[in-house]
Design a protein around this motif. Structure first.
Motif, PDB file in Angstrom:
ATOM      1  N   UNK B 121       0.800  -1.226   0.000  1.00 50.50           N
ATOM      2  CA  UNK B 121       0.000   0.000   0.000  1.00 50.50           C
ATOM      3  C   UNK B 121       0.836   1.281   0.000  1.00 50.50           C
ATOM      4  N   UNK B 122       2.075   1.215   0.453  1.00 44.80           N
ATOM      5  CA  UNK B 122       2.900   2.424   0.432  1.00 44.80           C
ATOM      6  C   UNK B 122       4.087   2.255  -0.499  1.00 44.80           C
ATOM      7  N   UNK B 123       3.972   1.315  -1.430  1.00 44.82           N
ATOM      8  CA  UNK B 123       5.088   1.058  -2.335  1.00 44.82           C
ATOM      9  C   UNK B 123       4.740   1.589  -3.719  1.00 44.82           C
ATOM     10  N   UNK B 124       5.667   2.370  -4.292  1.00 39.38           N
ATOM     11  CA  UNK B 124       5.444   2.929  -5.629  1.00 39.38           C
ATOM     12  C   UNK B 124       5.196   1.852  -6.676  1.00 39.38           C
ATOM     13  N   UNK B 125       5.728   0.666  -6.441  1.00 43.02           N
ATOM     14  CA  UNK B 125       5.630  -0.378  -7.453  1.00 43.02           C
ATOM     15  C   UNK B 125       4.265  -1.070  -7.413  1.00 43.02           C
ATOM     16  N   UNK B 126       3.603  -0.972  -6.280  1.00 40.00           N
ATOM     17  CA  UNK B 126       2.334  -1.661  -6.092  1.00 40.00           C
ATOM     18  C   UNK B 126       1.372  -1.377  -7.245  1.00 40.00           C
ATOM     19  N   UNK B 127       0.841  -2.447  -7.845  1.00 42.27           N
ATOM     20  CA  UNK B 127      -0.074  -2.267  -8.970  1.00 42.27           C
ATOM     21  C   UNK B 127       0.613  -2.469 -10.296  1.00 42.27           C
ATOM     22  N   UNK B 128       1.930  -2.331 -10.337  1.00 44.06           N
ATOM     23  CA  UNK B 128       2.662  -2.648 -11.565  1.00 44.06           C
ATOM     24  C   UNK B 128       3.909  -3.446 -11.192  1.00 44.06           C
ATOM     25  N   UNK B 129       3.709  -4.357 -10.222  1.00 43.73           N
ATOM     26  CA  UNK B 129       4.845  -5.048  -9.626  1.00 43.73           C
ATOM     27  C   UNK B 129       4.850  -6.522 -10.020  1.00 43.73           C
ATOM     28  N   UNK B 130       5.877  -6.988 -10.695  1.00 45.53           N
ATOM     29  CA  UNK B 130       5.935  -8.405 -11.050  1.00 45.53           C
ATOM     30  C   UNK B 130       5.858  -9.322  -9.824  1.00 45.53           C
TER      31      UNK B 130
END
Ligand code: SF4
Ligand code: SF4
Ligand code: FES
Ligand code: FES
Lengths: 165, 784
Positions: B121-130
């Motif tokens: 939830x606080x990670x920039x990669x979340x949602x486009x993260x392999x």
């Protein structure tokens, strides 16, 4: 330690290392023997002398616990805390040494004489609990009082010409 | 992700591929075929079967099998195999779904997540993260881990641009391999071991380089993130648009991220263009976008008339422009700068027949290069042809600084064992790795024997020649062209100096020497500049004086320039990231810009404004869109014959090359103007106007400056000066001094880029040689 001195030291042993990467370890041990630890300029010299990047040399150094990239004291006291030693009282031994050195757990004394660390099995379970000063022979089994004597003796020694660690 | 099979064949040298053996095998019960040597993971992917991966990335070299995510069961082989490093074999029977394989996928993911903070939830990669995607698709669904996880203080700045969250790292080695084996900067490594491994640089130094941002694109988790993009957006709030970088003439394909109508991020393309940038972009290209919001941006149309200076509506401004251009006796001049799409360039020539007396002159800024026609007539090559060349000579220039991504291809060629030679007067970042011939300034021909030797001994040689350097030495250009013609296997790549030059040249637009003369002779009534600021370019002072004498000036520009304050009308333009149309790269590749955002509501595209103007002038062009303009220009200009706007797609197509519009400039070598040291112009992309305008690049921007060899600085008595005065027949500037032992004596290296520094204005318009006096700057000059 200059690069030239290091290269001179490495010259006779270079041929023993078919993969040049392997040369990094003896080079690191050599400069650590001179300085007691591996300050950045020493790792830079190793990089220069072996032809690898500084970052790579540091990555090798950090893989090994006994290669020190942070400054340590004149003597490193490594107390084994793995199973055999633990069952035979390594916790008490460690606490006693820390108290005697005025340390709060692991660390280096203010006078720069000793660095105290917990380490995993040093292969002398038959002598548990035991410790090792630098790369010296494992000492044990030790009562807290033995450790006190050991530290007093070390304090009385003249500074070593080279560090054996 | 990158798939070598999708790499297009070379369009130039050595494009012929030998026939390949095909292997038949079975995956999950399906019979499939794949070329011999293909890794299982790629063979399965081509057949539509996904095998999860993390570390596999063919662009980084041979697979290393670090992450174990790709384990599959192969009949007859003991244990499980890593599909990323197991080549297909005849009659192999593979299962990616057997109980054993499934168990391995579960197990690997469970272990990868054992210390992973799961702070999605606080990670920039979340949602486009392999890692997220593969965990959902292939993972066990829940964890059995009850032990405390490893924690690090977070995050750590690897550099002002790249942030590292150590606990998120899955130790896949991708970033390390990029640093060690692609950029070859040797800076990123792992430190410590086991579950304590962390990415680090030597003694915590910042990760410095020109390509560092690619590690962010490569990282399959949120461990490496972009500092300027940190916490800026969630993937479901953004729109990604494939476009092209207008930072230099390489024309790297990139993807622009939009949110709230602003460009928030640029990344390499997830589907790289192997004929251009291979998915790598330089940090200048990646972090140049904040320039769109620099305070130098012109945000609204400005009209200056008897009433005064005021902002007007765009529609009114276009009417005013038409009013200024409409009268039949007016002599109009149109000056094009960069970036200008070919559609805008074409529409400018269409406009030229409709404005004023109908004979407006249309010229471009840039190097005339009259003597370059024979070189431009040689068969060209694309960037991926460098992958197949066995010898590459770079003559003049400095691709590492001026066409950054080209450096990565050259390093790749070196790793492959190709011979690479750099010849010219400038030190380059590749010097330690390749054969170097440092020529005396002004004596590029001294390097021709090296060129002859290399291409003579090679089967598929490529010569990369620098536009500016060879334009200044036309005799060397002619000799080089003759040499290459004698070795017909040789292909040539022009290291072009500006992003509009190749496209506008193909439209027959000439450079502006005669326009300057016409302005000076009072033969121009209205000057229209489009993305052009001649006052900061070559012979800027002369342009300034000439412009002062022009009765009417209309400027179309994105940023304020030396023309802005003198203009009677200013029309704000969109940037390349907001615009639509085609740019032609240095290798002649026509590639489409697609608008990613529209940050400035009152700005327009040059093509829009030019179309609107022809309407207001009462003689409209038939086009309403860049696509229509392109189809008309393709019909009229041989270089674009047969190209279709739609078919350019997202990777572009190569125009017919060989036609220059070399009008003016010395066709033979002329003597350098002025006295003193020969000037060597250097145009580092990391020091260009955009780099100066982008606050994200503040830590890496190259200053505009003068470079001298230590002995030269000594001789001139400026060794200890921070700034020096440099004077050519074209003007004078006070610039920071850099003393560098890699530079030649007898030369002044002039690093241009900051439009406010006045450095480029010291150069001659014809691109010929010039000398400069360098001396101590007076105190008042320094203060000024
Ligand atoms: S930081 Fe990212 S790319 Fe680098 S090793 Fe860790 S997970 Fe892989
Ligand atoms: S190399 Fe040139 S085109 Fe490619 S990203 Fe960098 S500035 Fe842009
Ligand atoms: S457990 Fe202490 S020496 Fe083995
Ligand atoms: S993808 Fe095969 S081991 Fe990482």
């Amino acid at each position: 330690m200059t690069v030239a001195e290091l290269e001179e030291h490495l010259a006779p042993i270079r041929h023993e290392y078919a993969d040049p990467r392997s040369l990094i370890l003896p080079a690191l041990r050599y400069v650590q023997g001179e300085a007691g630890w591996l300050p950045p300029h020493a790792m830079a010299a190793v990089a220069e002398a072996t032809g690898f990047s500084q970052a790579y040399v540091e990555s090798v150094a950090t893989f090994y616990d006994r290669l020190y990239i942070d400054e340590v004291g004149r003597y490193c006291i490594n107390v084994c805390v793995t199973l055999s030693c633990m069952l035979r009282g390594s916790d008490e031994l460690f606490e006693h040494i820390a108290d005697y050195l005025g340390l709060d757990g692991e660390g280096t004394t203010a006078d720069g004489m000793f660095t105290l660390a917990r380490v995993q099995c040093i292969g002398a379970c038959d002598r548990a609990p035991c410790l090792q000063v630098d790369s010296g022979v494992q000492l044990g089994p030790l009562e807290p009082a033995d450790a006190t004597c050991l530290i007093d003796d070390l304090r009385a020694e003249p500074a070593p010409a080279r560090y054996d660690r | 992700m990158a798939d070598p099979a999708s790499s297009p064949g070379g369009s130039g040298a050595g494009g012929e591929t030998p026939p390949v053996d095909v292997v038949s095998l079975t995956v999950n019960g399906r019979a499939i075929e794949a070329p011999k040597g293909t890794m299982l993971v790629d063979a399965a992917k081509a057949a539509g079967i996904e095998i999860p991966i993390f570390c596999y990335e063919p662009r980084l070299g041979a697979p290393i099998g670090a992450c174990r995510m790709c384990l599959v069961e192969v009949e007859g082989m003991r244990g499980l195999q890593t599909a990323c490093s197991t080549p297909v074999a005849p009659d192999m029977v593979v299962s990616t779904e057997s109980e054993l394989a499934k168990d391995a996928q579960d197990g690997v993911l469970e272990l990868l997540l054992a210390n992973h903070p799961l702070d999605c939830p606080v990670c920039d990669k979340g949602g486009e993260c392999p890692l997220q995607d593969r965990t959902f698709r292939f993972g066990p669904g829940q964890t059995r881990t009850v032990e405390p996880k490893l924690h690090f203080p977070k995050p750590l700045d690897l550099s002002p641009l790249v942030a590292l969250d150590r606990e998120r790292c899955i130790a896949c080695y991708r970033c390390v391999r990029f640093s060690q084996e692609v950029a070859e900067d040797g800076q990123l490594t792992f430190q410590e071991r086991g579950d304590h491994v962390e990415i680090a640089t030597f003694s915590g130094d910042p990760y410095e380089g020109r390509f560092t941002g690619n590690t962010i694109d490569l990282c399959p988790v949120g461990a490496l993130t972009s500092n300027p993009y940190r916490f800026v957006s969630r993937p479901w709030d953004i729109k990604n648009t494939p476009s092209v970088c207008a930072g230099c003439s390489v024309g790297c394909n990139l993807e622009a991220t939009e949110r709230d109508n602003e460009v928030k991020r640029l990344t390499g393309r997830p589907e790289p263009n192997f004929a251009v940038e291979e998915g790598w972009i330089c940090d200048r290209g990646r972090w140049g976008y904040p320039a769109l919001r620099s305070d130098e941006r012109i945000t609204g149309p400005v009209l200056v008339d008897a009433v005064g200076r005021r902002t007007v509506l765009l529609d009114r401004a276009v009417n005013e422009a038409a009013g200024m251009l409409g009268r039949r006796e007016l002599r109009v001049a149109v000056l094009l700068g960069e970036p200008i799409t070919v559609e805008a360039g074409f529409l400018a020539t269409e406009f030229a027949t409709r404005a004023g007396n109908g004979e407006a002159m249309v010229r471009r800024m840039g190097i005339p290069g009259h003597g370059l026609d024979p070189l431009r007539a040689l068969p060209g090559a694309q960037m991926d042809d460098l992958d197949r060349a066995d010898a590459i000579v770079v003559l003049g220039g400095d691709p590492c600084a001026q066409q950054p991504v080209a450096e990565l291809r050259l390093r790749k060629a070196l790793r492959r064992g190709a011979r690479v030679a750099m010849a010219g007067p400038r030190p380059t970042a590749l010097d330690p790795s390749c054969q170097v011939t440092r020529t005396t300034p002004g004596h590029l021909q001294d390097a021709l024997p090296i060129v002859a030797e290399l291409i003579g001994a090679a089967e598929r040689p490529i010569v990369m020649w620098d536009e500016a350097d060879l334009a200044a030495e036309p005799d060397a250009a002619a000799a080089l062209a003759a040499l290459i013609e004698d070795h017909p296997a040789t292909r040539a790549i022009e290291l072009a100096c500006d992003v509009s030059g190749p496209g506008l040249r193909a439209l027959g637009v000439a450079t502006a020497e005669d326009m300057l003369a016409a302005l000076e002779a009072g033969e121009v009534d209205v000057l229209l500049t489009i993305q052009a600021d001649p006052t900061t370019g070559p012979e800027g002072a002369r342009w300034s004086r000439a412009i002062d004498g022009v009765p009417r000036i209309i400027e179309m520009s994105t940023y304020r320039s030396g023309v802005t304050d003198r203009a009677d009308l200013v029309l704000p333009l969109l940037t390349a990231l907001e615009d639509e149309g085609v740019l032609v790269s240095m290798t002649g590749r026509a590639q489409r810009l697609r608008p990613a955002a529209r940050e400035c509501a009152d700005a327009a595209s040059a093509w829009e404004l030019l179309i609107a103007l022809t309407h207001r002038l009462g003689r409209p062009v038939p086009d309403r869109t860049p696509a229509q303009a392109f189809s008309r220009l393709a019909a009229e200009h041989a270089a674009f014959a047969g190209l279709d706007y739609g078919e350019l797609g997202t990777t572009g197509a190569v125009i017919a090359q060989g036609r220059g519009a070399g009008a003016g400039g010395p066709a033979a070598r002329r003597n350098p103007a002025g006295d003193g040291l020969l000037v060597i112009p250097c145009r580092p992309v990391f020091g260009d106007a955009t780099a100066h305008r982008s606050d994200a690049l503040a830590s890496v921007v190259e200053p505009t400056r003068v470079g001298l060899a230590p002995a030269e600085a000594e001789r001139l008595g400026v060794r200890t000066e921070a700034r020096v005065r440099i004077t050519t027949p074209h003007g004078e500037a006070v610039l920071p001094l850099e003393v560098d032992s890699r530079l030649h004596e007898g030369a002044a290296y002039l690093f241009t880029g900051d439009p406010h520094a006045g450095a480029a204005a010291l150069l001659p318009m014809d691109g010929g040689p010039v000398r400069a006096a360098v001396g101590v700057a007076q105190r008042e000059q320094v203060e000024a």
